[in-house]
Structure formats: structure tokens, C-alpha cells
Design a protein around this motif. Structure first.
Motif, PDB file in Angstrom:
ATOM      1  N   GLY A   1      -7.625  34.813  -2.199  1.00 26.91           N
ATOM      2  CA  GLY A   1      -7.064  33.635  -2.834  1.00 26.91           C
ATOM      3  C   GLY A   1      -6.029  32.942  -1.966  1.00 26.91           C
ATOM      4  O   GLY A   1      -5.958  33.168  -0.748  1.00 26.91           O
ATOM      5  N   SER A   2      -5.231  32.099  -2.602  1.00 23.92           N
ATOM      6  CA  SER A   2      -4.167  31.354  -1.904  1.00 23.92           C
ATOM      7  C   SER A   2      -2.827  31.721  -2.530  1.00 23.92           C
ATOM      8  O   SER A   2      -2.441  31.169  -3.565  1.00 23.92           O
ATOM      9  CB  SER A   2      -4.412  29.844  -2.017  1.00 23.92           C
ATOM     10  OG  SER A   2      -5.655  29.492  -1.453  1.00 23.92           O
TER      11      SER A   2
ATOM     12  N   TYR B   1      -1.112  32.022  -8.995  1.00 22.20           N
ATOM     13  CA  TYR B   1      -1.212  32.057  -7.539  1.00 22.20           C
ATOM     14  C   TYR B   1      -0.270  33.099  -6.939  1.00 22.20           C
ATOM     15  O   TYR B   1      -0.360  33.420  -5.758  1.00 22.20           O
ATOM     16  CB  TYR B   1      -0.911  30.684  -6.955  1.00 22.20           C
ATOM     17  CG  TYR B   1      -2.023  29.669  -7.178  1.00 22.20           C
ATOM     18  CD1 TYR B   1      -3.286  29.881  -6.639  1.00 22.20           C
ATOM     19  CD2 TYR B   1      -1.800  28.519  -7.913  1.00 22.20           C
ATOM     20  CE1 TYR B   1      -4.311  28.971  -6.836  1.00 22.20           C
ATOM     21  CE2 TYR B   1      -2.815  27.591  -8.118  1.00 22.20           C
ATOM     22  CZ  TYR B   1      -4.068  27.824  -7.582  1.00 22.20           C
ATOM     23  OH  TYR B   1      -5.081  26.912  -7.785  1.00 22.20           O
TER      24      TYR B   1
ATOM     25  N   ASP C   1     -14.219  26.887  -9.250  1.00 26.52           N
ATOM     26  CA  ASP C   1     -13.573  26.735  -7.940  1.00 26.52           C
ATOM     27  C   ASP C   1     -12.090  27.079  -8.008  1.00 26.52           C
ATOM     28  O   ASP C   1     -11.528  27.675  -7.078  1.00 26.52           O
ATOM     29  CB  ASP C   1     -13.747  25.301  -7.424  1.00 26.52           C
ATOM     30  CG  ASP C   1     -15.167  25.024  -6.960  1.00 26.52           C
ATOM     31  OD1 ASP C   1     -15.914  25.999  -6.767  1.00 26.52           O
ATOM     32  OD2 ASP C   1     -15.524  23.839  -6.798  1.00 26.52           O
TER      33      ASP C   1
ATOM     34  N   GLN D   1      -9.483  30.592  -6.061  1.00 25.57           N
ATOM     35  CA  GLN D   1      -8.259  30.491  -5.267  1.00 25.57           C
ATOM     36  C   GLN D   1      -7.168  31.468  -5.724  1.00 25.57           C
ATOM     37  O   GLN D   1      -6.103  31.541  -5.111  1.00 25.57           O
ATOM     38  CB  GLN D   1      -7.718  29.057  -5.346  1.00 25.57           C
ATOM     39  CG  GLN D   1      -8.665  28.011  -4.782  1.00 25.57           C
ATOM     40  CD  GLN D   1      -9.031  28.307  -3.340  1.00 25.57           C
ATOM     41  OE1 GLN D   1      -8.154  28.513  -2.498  1.00 25.57           O
ATOM     42  NE2 GLN D   1     -10.328  28.329  -3.042  1.00 25.57           N
TER      43      GLN D   1
END
Length: 455
Positions: free
Chosen positions: A171-172, A313, A349, A353
């Protein structure tokens, strides 16, 4: 000014008690079946703004003096278990522990909703665990109860991730973003964490009790079966958990009665931990394999839902006992788990991430309680240091109201990140030497600040 001279004396005594000598903290993870305890000693201080690496490093240096586990059903009350632990800990460490051993801080992770630092265990004959009672009975300066999955959230910060996690997807990563945690074991827990200026705050949820939303014809049949079994609404925990795995097995044994192994089926349906037998026989028994595969598929679906709810995140961590025991299934990119996790239609999508990791350690709740007990003790000693610095210029001089008021402002600014218990100790010393109206006003201002900070 007498007011500040007395305050400085009181704080000096507090600092002496929190020097480099060993200090003691207690942590516990109290589930519906078992109670696990550990007693630690430490000497290190906590930085003002600790990084995750700081926490891992410092907690790893703590010395575990004694750790054990008890069956709740063998004891009449929680207090009885804790008395036994303290007694055994003392006996195991004699003569190394001081005779006047005082546990500075305790944090207990408890399987239930915490309100006013109390929790009622209804499945244990209405056990009541009360932090105030524990503090008084065992002479502990600060006792905190945490929901067990909140403790799991804090436990994330003790992980040596290279060794104790498996990465499902990179992921980011964004260190400023929320973190989420989901874990299936006896039940299904979920929580999320929000970074703050100096640490992180973990929030409990009841995400395990949201509705089970089928995504295939087979799952629709499962929902219908469970709807009849439970007389109405079906939560995701009824499927994704140890108990849920047994529910799924019951569904398949009704759907495919000709596939039952009579002896194994009787064992699963009669024992209290049928989920273990299902998991252990999944490679050989068709019904067990079907049950585990479907439960893990729905688990993956819920992991994906958690990712969409919190957009973490900062990381999505899969904890609990089921994931590490089935790590090869979770890591397979073609498994039902990962397929369902990623199948999020128009927002697939976005999910790709999110950093997602499986926690291999199964003591995350106890680790989280350990971390929070340490943080509580470290913050308390930090009060002594900050007030000493603030009061040092006022250890001599006159007793004028203007000087006292000015000094009060310094104290207020320096003592903001403090804890109520140690603030109260300082205030007692201050009050005994109070010699002016300005000094009295300062006490009131300090107390208001501490109360506001600790809400």
C-alpha cells in the motif's frame, strides 16, 4: 515565597521516588475464560514525543518479573485472582523485590464495555472489576481498565514488524493517517487509532456486530440458516469468529448430511471448543474444509469493509488467533480470503492502496496493557520533573502576591501534560505551606488544568 518553597520541596520528594531505581507496573488481559497477568520492572523514562521505534525499544528493555495465566472458572472473584497473582509474584522474586513493593501503575485489558473505569462480566456470575477498588486494595497509584480490543490497538505499537507481521499488501503508508485493527478469535473485534501530537488515541467500536451481508447464493443460504437459528438479525461475528466457524459447520452438516464423519461430527457438536477440531481436520474432512474456507472468505470480505470504513493509510492490522493459524491461506493471493477482501467494486482501487499486515503475535492485548501501564507511570514521573523546573526560580525570595501569581502562570504552562494522581500529591504539599491568596488561586488553577487534561 513560602508557597513555592513548599511546592518545590514536595516535588523534590516526588522526583526522588521516580529516579533511576527500579519501578514496577502490572498488566493483565482478562477474557471470558482466562486471565493473564504480568509484572514488570523498568528504569527508563518515556520521551515527550515517542516514536513507534522508541516504544518498541523501551518496552523491550523492561524486565518481566513474573507472568502467569489463570482459569476464571476456578476463582470466585477477580479480586481473588489478583491477590493470588501478587502473592505468587512476590514469592517467585524473593528476596529481589523490596519488602514495601509498590506497583506504580496497572492497566487491565477486559473483554467488555468499560464505563467509569469499571466493567461487569455477566458471563462470570456478574463479576465486577472496579479500578478504584483495585487501586485501594493493592495500593496502586493509578489503575486503568481498557476494552480488550482497544488494548490490541495500542499493542500494535510494540510490534517488531519485520519479525512479527506478514505483509498482505504494501500500500501507500502515511504516518498521519488513521490505523485500523480487526481480529477474529473467540469473537470479532475492531478498533481504529488516530495519531495525536504526542502519541495516538485508540477508539473502540462494535464493528463485529454489524449485519452479515452475503455476497453469493451459498452465503444467502447461510444467512437464512443463521436467521432461523438465532431468531432474527445475524451479525458478522456469528460467522467470523471461533463460535462463528462452528455455526458455519452446522450449516454445512445440514446441507450435506451424507458428508458427515460420524465420530468427528459428534465431537465437534459436543465439545466447547469445536472450532479447534474443525481447523485441525480441515485438510482431511470435507465439511471442515468447506466451513473453514467459507468463514475465511467472509473474514476477507469484512477486512475489506474495515479498510473502506477508515481508509487507514497508517496501516490495517489483522490480529486475533485465527489469522496466524491460517497464515498460508491468507497469504495466497488467489484464496477466497484475498479475493473477497479486494472485491469492492468501484472502490477496489482505493483498497489496493491500504497497507495491510497480519499480526503473528497472539498476545497483542497484554502488550497493549503493558504499554499503557508504562505510559501512565512515565507521564506521572514527568510531572515531577516539569514542576521542579517551573518552581526552581521561586525556592527563595519573598512572599508577595504578584510574584506568586507570576510563578503560578509558569507552573500552569509547564505542568500541562500531567496526571491527576501526581498533581494531587504535589498540591497537598503546596497547600500545607500556602501563605497567600495568590497561592490559593494558583492551586485552583492547577487543579482545573489537571481535571480538564484528564477528561
Amino acid at each position: 515565597m513560602a508557597f513555592f518553597r513548599t511546592a518545590a520541596s514536595a516535588i523534590s520528594g516526588l522526583n526522588a521516588a521516580t529516579s533511576s531505581a527500579p519501578r514496577y507496573i502490572l498488566c493483565a488481559d482478562i477474557g471470558g475464560t482466562n486471565a493473564r497477568f504480568s509484572l514488570y520492572s523498568f528504569t527508563e523514562s518515556l520521551p515527550a514525543h515517542p516514536t513507534r521505534a522508541d516504544l518498541v525499544r523501551l518496552v523491550a528493555k523492561h524486565q518481566c518479573l513474573y507472568s502467569t495465566q489463570y482459569k476464571n472458572e476456578d476463582h470466585s472473584s477477580f479480586i481473588h485472582i489478583m491477590e493470588l497473582f501478587v502473592k505468587e509474584a512476590r514469592e517467585s522474586q524473593e528476596p529481589h523485590l523490596p519488602g514495601n513493593l509498590r506497583i506504580e501503575s496497572a492497566c487491565l485489558a477486559v473483554a467488555g464495555p468499560v464505563k467509569d473505569n469499571r466493567v461487569n462480566f455477566t458471563n462470570r456470575g456478574n463479576w465486577l472489576i472496579d479500578a478504584v477498588e483495585i487501586a485501594a486494595r493493592f495500593n496502586i497509584a493509578r489503575v486503568e481498565l481498557l476494552n480488550d480490543f482497544v488494548a490490541n490497538g495500542y499493542g500494535i505499537f510494540t510490534l517488531r514488524e519485520d519479525d512479527e507481521c506478514r505483509v498482505l499488501q504494501e500500500g501507500s503508508f502515511d504516518p498521519r493517517a488513521p490505523i485500523a485493527c480487526i481480529g477474529a478469535g473467540t469473537g470479532l473485534g475492531e478498533c481504529f487509532l488516530v495519531p495525536t501530537e504526542d502519541f495516538v488515541t485508540t477508539f473502540p467500536t462494535e464493528g463485529g456486530h454489524v449485519e452479515f451481508a452475503p455476497r453469493s447464493d451459498e452465503q444467502m443460504k447461510l444467512l437464512s440458516f443463521l436467521h432461523k437459528k438465532f431468531g432474527g438479525r445475524v451479525s458478522i461475528e456469528r460467522v467470523v469468529s471461533g463460535r462463528g466457524l462452528v455455526n458455519v459447520y452446522e450449516f454445512f452438516r445440514e446441507e450435506y448430511p451424507d458428508q458427515r464423519d460420524a465420530l468427528l461430527d459428534a465431537k465437534i457438536m459436543s465439545e466447547s471448543e469445536g472450532a479447534r477440531s474443525i481447523s485441525e481436520n480441515a485438510s482431511e474432512d470435507r465439511l471442515c474444509q468447506r466451513s473453514l474456507d467459507l468463514m475465511l472468505e467472509i473474514y476477507g470480505m469484512e477486512v475489506g469493509c474495515v479498510a473502506l470504513k477508515y481508509i487507514p493509510y497508517g496501516g490495517l492490522y489483522i490480529a486475533g488467533g485465527i489469522a496466524p493459524k491460517n497464515i498460508h491461506r491468507l497469504m495466497d493471493p488467489h484464496s477466497g480470503f484475498q479475493t473477497a477482501m479486494h472485491d469492492k467494486g468501484r472502490v477496489s482501487d482505493l483498497l489496493s492502496q491500504i497497507p495491510i499486515k497480519v499480526v503473528m503475535a497472539e498476545d497483542l492485548g497484554l502488550r497493549g496493557a503493558h504499554l499503557m501501564a508504562f505510559r501512565s507511570a512515565a507521564r506521572s514521573s514527568a510531572l515531577g520533573r516539569t514542576l521542579s523546573v517551573a518552581l526552581k526560580p521561586y525556592q527563595g525570595g519573598g512572599d508577595d502576591a504578584e510574584g506568586a501569581a507570576a510563578g503560578g502562570e509558569v507552573v500552569l504552562q509547564a505542568a500541562a501534560p500531567a496526571s491527576t494522581e501526581y498533581a494531587s500529591m504535589a498540591l497537598v504539599g503546596v497547600a500545607s505551606g500556602m501563605a497567600s491568596a495568590a497561592g490559593y488561586a494558583t492551586i485552583l488553577l492547577m487543579q482545573r488544568l489537571f481535571d480538564r487534561y484528564n477528561k
